[in-house]
Enzyme design. Structure first.
Site, PDB file in Angstrom:
ATOM      1  N   SER A 119       0.818  -1.211   0.000  1.00 30.19           N
ATOM      2  CA  SER A 119       0.000   0.000   0.000  1.00 30.19           C
ATOM      3  C   SER A 119       0.848   1.256   0.000  1.00 30.19           C
ATOM      4  O   SER A 119       0.348   2.343  -0.263  1.00 30.19           O
ATOM      5  CB  SER A 119      -0.851   0.053   1.273  1.00 30.19           C
ATOM      6  N   GLU A 152      -3.122   0.583  -9.152  1.00 26.42           N
ATOM      7  CA  GLU A 152      -2.007   1.548  -9.240  1.00 26.42           C
ATOM      8  C   GLU A 152      -0.763   0.736  -9.602  1.00 26.42           C
ATOM      9  O   GLU A 152      -0.465  -0.246  -8.917  1.00 26.42           O
ATOM     10  CB  GLU A 152      -1.787   2.172  -7.854  1.00 26.42           C
ATOM     11  N   ASN A 190      -2.740   6.192  -1.221  1.00 30.71           N
ATOM     12  CA  ASN A 190      -2.689   6.292   0.240  1.00 30.71           C
ATOM     13  C   ASN A 190      -2.067   7.585   0.754  1.00 30.71           C
ATOM     14  O   ASN A 190      -2.216   7.929   1.921  1.00 30.71           O
ATOM     15  CB  ASN A 190      -1.997   5.066   0.827  1.00 30.71           C
TER      16      ASN A 190
END
Ligand code: CAA
Ligand code: NAD
Length: 283
Positions: A119, A152, A190
């Protein structure tokens, strides 16, 4: 070299979803975790998701069975010895991920691409522990994987165009939308999302409002599908904390300091939906 066989490592909420969408897109998938119980739990989630599709009349029982048959459970890393792509989805910790990538590098064939669903962690640093940094890449799926369109894609410093193109093509073959971003802490998703969640936790910590009120404001006022605290519970509070720590250390900027209440909940083992308790309780 084309991608036919994929190993997904980590059969938790992300890994099981990733394995499902690869299998739905006709890839043969090995789903690996540390313990047979964890792999079976992941397989159970996939089976439940596919059954829901059958009940809704979106696929036949036979089609669901064909997808399930493309999945092979595994607890041995050596099962990666003939795969074309590995997608790692284990705990969000640089040391643990680096150890795994170093081991994998010794097991997989020379052509194999090593992707991480991290992440927030640096792709370049994970790549540096291998002898194939040009074949290491970030492939960041969103939760819940079967529903969310975005992947992503993050290149490390050494990732080649050929490897990027293979991952982009694999993403499209799963009917998902790739977006390329550079290798900086938290990437784009994030870096933007997690400070909002952290700030929502601060508003509870400082007594500005209850979790229910914060969520209602963001749902009804900003049209978010889930309030930030429900979303934090859904993502996992441990994962939220690790991401904030990566942003804080990575940028050296106190605007990313994790809320003490988030730390407290994680220390208590209140990790959100997956442990039955976080900002809310789950049966
Ligand atoms: N797994 C598989 N499918 C799921 C699911 C799950 N966990 N949860 C919901 N679904 C499916 C449902 O079956 C339903 O499918 P159909 O439309 O085909 O019937 C569809 O999703 C909608 O579900 P519901 O009607 O039950 O509920 P909803 O309309 O509230 O949608 C949601 C649920 C899609 C999760 C929605 O609340 C949402 O978009 N929430 C925000 C999710 C989000 O922001 N994700 C990103 C998290 S951040 C991240 O992933 C990156 C990171 O690194 C932390
Ligand atoms: P999770 O806790 O649900 O699952 C992690 C799984 O990895 C567990 O089943 C655990 O047993 C397994 N595991 C741990 N170490 C392992 C090892 N060495 N070998 C094999 N299996 C191992 O976590 P998750 O929410 O699925 O997150 C996994 C990764 O995906 C993290 O890097 C996280 O940051 C990232 N991610 C999470 C979300 C989210 O919303 N939760 C979204 C996108 C990306």
């Amino acid at each position: 070299m084309g991608i036919n066989k994929v190993m997904v490592i980590g059969a938790g909420q992300m890994g099981s979803g990733i394995a499902q969408v690869f299998a739905q897109a006709h890839y043969n998938v090995v789903l690996n975790d540390l313990d047979v119980e964890f792999v079976q739990k992941g397989m159970g989630h996939i089976s439940k998701n596919l059954n829901r599709q059958v009940e809704k009349g979106r696929m036949t029982k036979e089609e669901a069975d064909v997808i399930l048959n493309r999945l092979t459970p595994s607890t041995q890393l050596e099962d990666a010895s003939d795969v074309d792509l590995v997608v790692e989805a284990i705990v969000e910790n640089l040391e643990v991920k680096s150890k795994l990538f170093s081991k994998l590098d010794e097991i997989v064939p020379e052509h194999t691409i090593l992707a991480t669903n991290t992440s927030s962690l640096p792709i370049t640093e994970i790549a540096a522990v291998t002898k194939r940094p040009e074949k290491v890449i970030g492939m960041h799926f969103m939760n819940p994987v079967p529903v969310m369109k975005l992947v992503e894609i993050i290149r490390g410093l050494a990732t080649t165009d050929e490897v990027y193109n293979s991952i982009e093509q694999a993403t499209k073959s799963m009917n998902k939308v790739p977006v390329e971003v550079n290798d900086f802490p938290g990437f784009v998703s994030n870096r933007v999302l997690m400070p909002m969640i952290n700030e929502a936790i601060f508003t509870v910590y400082e007594g500005v409002a209850t979790p229910e009120a914060v969520d209602e404001v963001m749902k009804l006022g900003m049209n978010h599908p889930m309030g930030p605290l429900t979303l934090a519970d859904f993502i996992g509070l441990d994962t939220c904390l690790y991401i904030m720590e990566t942003l804080h250390v990575g940028f050296g900027d106190d605007k990313y300091r994790p809320c003490p209440l988030l730390r407290k909940y994680v220390k208590a083992g209140w990790l959100g939906k997956k442990t039955g308790k976080g900002f809310y309780e789950y049966s």
